[in-house]
Design a protein around this motif. Structure first.
Motif, PDB file in Angstrom:
ATOM      1  N   ARG A 193       8.261  25.843  -1.734  1.00  0.00           N
ATOM      2  CA  ARG A 193       8.673  24.533  -2.270  1.00  0.00           C
ATOM      3  C   ARG A 193       7.484  23.590  -2.224  1.00  0.00           C
ATOM      4  N   TYR A 194       7.165  22.969  -3.375  1.00  0.00           N
ATOM      5  CA  TYR A 194       5.983  22.124  -3.504  1.00  0.00           C
ATOM      6  C   TYR A 194       6.391  20.691  -3.844  1.00  0.00           C
ATOM      7  N   SER A 195       5.703  19.734  -3.227  1.00  0.00           N
ATOM      8  CA  SER A 195       5.925  18.333  -3.604  1.00  0.00           C
ATOM      9  C   SER A 195       4.733  17.481  -3.207  1.00  0.00           C
ATOM     10  N   LEU A 196       4.656  16.328  -3.831  1.00  0.00           N
ATOM     11  CA  LEU A 196       3.789  15.240  -3.380  1.00  0.00           C
ATOM     12  C   LEU A 196       4.734  14.211  -2.779  1.00  0.00           C
ATOM     13  N   THR A 197       4.609  13.997  -1.490  1.00  0.00           N
ATOM     14  CA  THR A 197       5.517  13.114  -0.762  1.00  0.00           C
ATOM     15  C   THR A 197       4.740  11.911  -0.244  1.00  0.00           C
ATOM     16  N   GLY A 198       5.346  10.733  -0.338  1.00  0.00           N
ATOM     17  CA  GLY A 198       4.639   9.545   0.120  1.00  0.00           C
ATOM     18  C   GLY A 198       5.580   8.442   0.559  1.00  0.00           C
ATOM     19  N   TRP A 199       4.974   7.377   1.039  1.00  0.00           N
ATOM     20  CA  TRP A 199       5.723   6.219   1.512  1.00  0.00           C
ATOM     21  C   TRP A 199       5.043   4.954   1.025  1.00  0.00           C
ATOM     22  N   ASP A 253       0.854  -1.189   0.000  1.00  0.00           N
ATOM     23  CA  ASP A 253       0.000   0.000   0.000  1.00  0.00           C
ATOM     24  C   ASP A 253       0.885   1.232   0.000  1.00  0.00           C
ATOM     25  N   PHE A 254       0.274   2.412   0.032  1.00  0.00           N
ATOM     26  CA  PHE A 254       1.035   3.651   0.152  1.00  0.00           C
ATOM     27  C   PHE A 254       0.218   4.672   0.925  1.00  0.00           C
ATOM     28  N   GLU A 255       0.909   5.667   1.467  1.00  0.00           N
ATOM     29  CA  GLU A 255       0.282   6.833   2.078  1.00  0.00           C
ATOM     30  C   GLU A 255       1.008   8.058   1.529  1.00  0.00           C
ATOM     31  N   SER A 256       0.302   9.176   1.431  1.00  0.00           N
ATOM     32  CA  SER A 256       0.931  10.335   0.801  1.00  0.00           C
ATOM     33  C   SER A 256       0.284  11.628   1.252  1.00  0.00           C
ATOM     34  N   HIS A 257       1.026  12.697   1.095  1.00  0.00           N
ATOM     35  CA  HIS A 257       0.490  14.020   1.354  1.00  0.00           C
ATOM     36  C   HIS A 257       1.142  15.022   0.409  1.00  0.00           C
ATOM     37  N   LEU A 258       0.516  16.184   0.281  1.00  0.00           N
ATOM     38  CA  LEU A 258       1.130  17.321  -0.373  1.00  0.00           C
ATOM     39  C   LEU A 258       1.944  18.061   0.680  1.00  0.00           C
ATOM     40  N   ALA A 259       3.143  18.501   0.307  1.00  0.00           N
ATOM     41  CA  ALA A 259       4.015  19.179   1.265  1.00  0.00           C
ATOM     42  C   ALA A 259       4.391  20.557   0.737  1.00  0.00           C
ATOM     43  N   TYR A 260       4.153  21.563   1.552  1.00  0.00           N
ATOM     44  CA  TYR A 260       4.474  22.943   1.208  1.00  0.00           C
ATOM     45  C   TYR A 260       5.478  23.482   2.223  1.00  0.00           C
TER      46      TYR A 260
END
Length: 213
Positions: free
Chosen positions: A194-200, A110-117
């Motif tokens: 700084r913008y990203s989509l970060t996940g695991w 599976d994965f989990e993710s968020h937008l990071a600012y």
């Protein structure tokens, strides 16, 4: 919508997986096609404009707390059942998981993710992406959404690779994958937003991670 992963040959996947296995990280440029990149960035800016990001904390569950001296980013956690505008992105992440399981035998479930600012002047000090007493995260994933990033803007990812360090520029459409419990890393002070989509990518389904560690 065009999915770039469908056009990547197996030999290229083998090279990427070998780099991840041998070096503990891999950088893939132009991971997102133009239309998907624009869709994700537009969604990011909409959520940012609606003030839907929250200050990011340190630790998990009872240990979770805010510490702006250690990290200054704000996050919006993603939910594939709610954030339907990003359905195509979730499909691509699941296809990435399929490829990694096929070529790397990781057993990602599976994965989990968020937008990071990261607002101007913020950073995240050196850390590893694994909570104390838990080991559910296998691979960390960062997809950058920074339009027109240039040297001097800051916000680079610094990886600590034994006796050397690697700085990775947060270029638009680039993805970085690295082993969550192996590589210490930090986000350098950013001089622009700084913008990203970060996940695991997870060993157990996200809902079970809290139970199984």
């Amino acid at each position: 919508m065009l999915n770039r992963l469908q056009n990547v040959q197996d030999d290229q996947w083998v090279d990427w997986v070998d780099s991840l296995a041998d070096n503990d990280y891999v950088v893939i440029d132009d991971f997102l096609d133009d239309s998907l990149y624009r869709a994700v960035r537009s969604f990011f800016l909409k959520k940012l404009g609606h003030d839907e990001f929250d200050p990011a904390g340190i630790g998990a569950l009872a240990d979770h707390h805010l510490d702006k001296s250690r990290r200054g980013d704000h996050v919006y956690w993603l939910d594939s059942s709610v954030d339907l505008e990003l359905t195509d992105v979730f499909v691509v992440i699941r296809e990435l998981i399929d490829k990694l399981n096929r070529f790397c035998y990781l057993g990602i479930a599976d994965f989990e993710s968020h937008l990071a600012y990261y607002p101007k002047g913020t950073f995240y000090e050196k850390h590893v992406d694994q909570f104390k007493g838990r080991n559910n995260r296998l691979i960390s994933m960062i997809i950058y959404l920074n339009e027109g990033w240039k040297p001097g803007d800051g916000g680079e990812l610094k990886l600590y690779l034994g006796n050397r360090e690697k700085l990775i520029e947060p270029l638009a459409k680039r993805i970085v994958l690295f082993k969550s419990d192996v590589l210490p890393h930090e986000v350098m002070t950013t001089h622009v937003g700084r913008y990203s989509l970060t996940g695991w990518l997870l060993k157990n389904p996200a809902d079970l991670g809290f139970l199984l560690g």
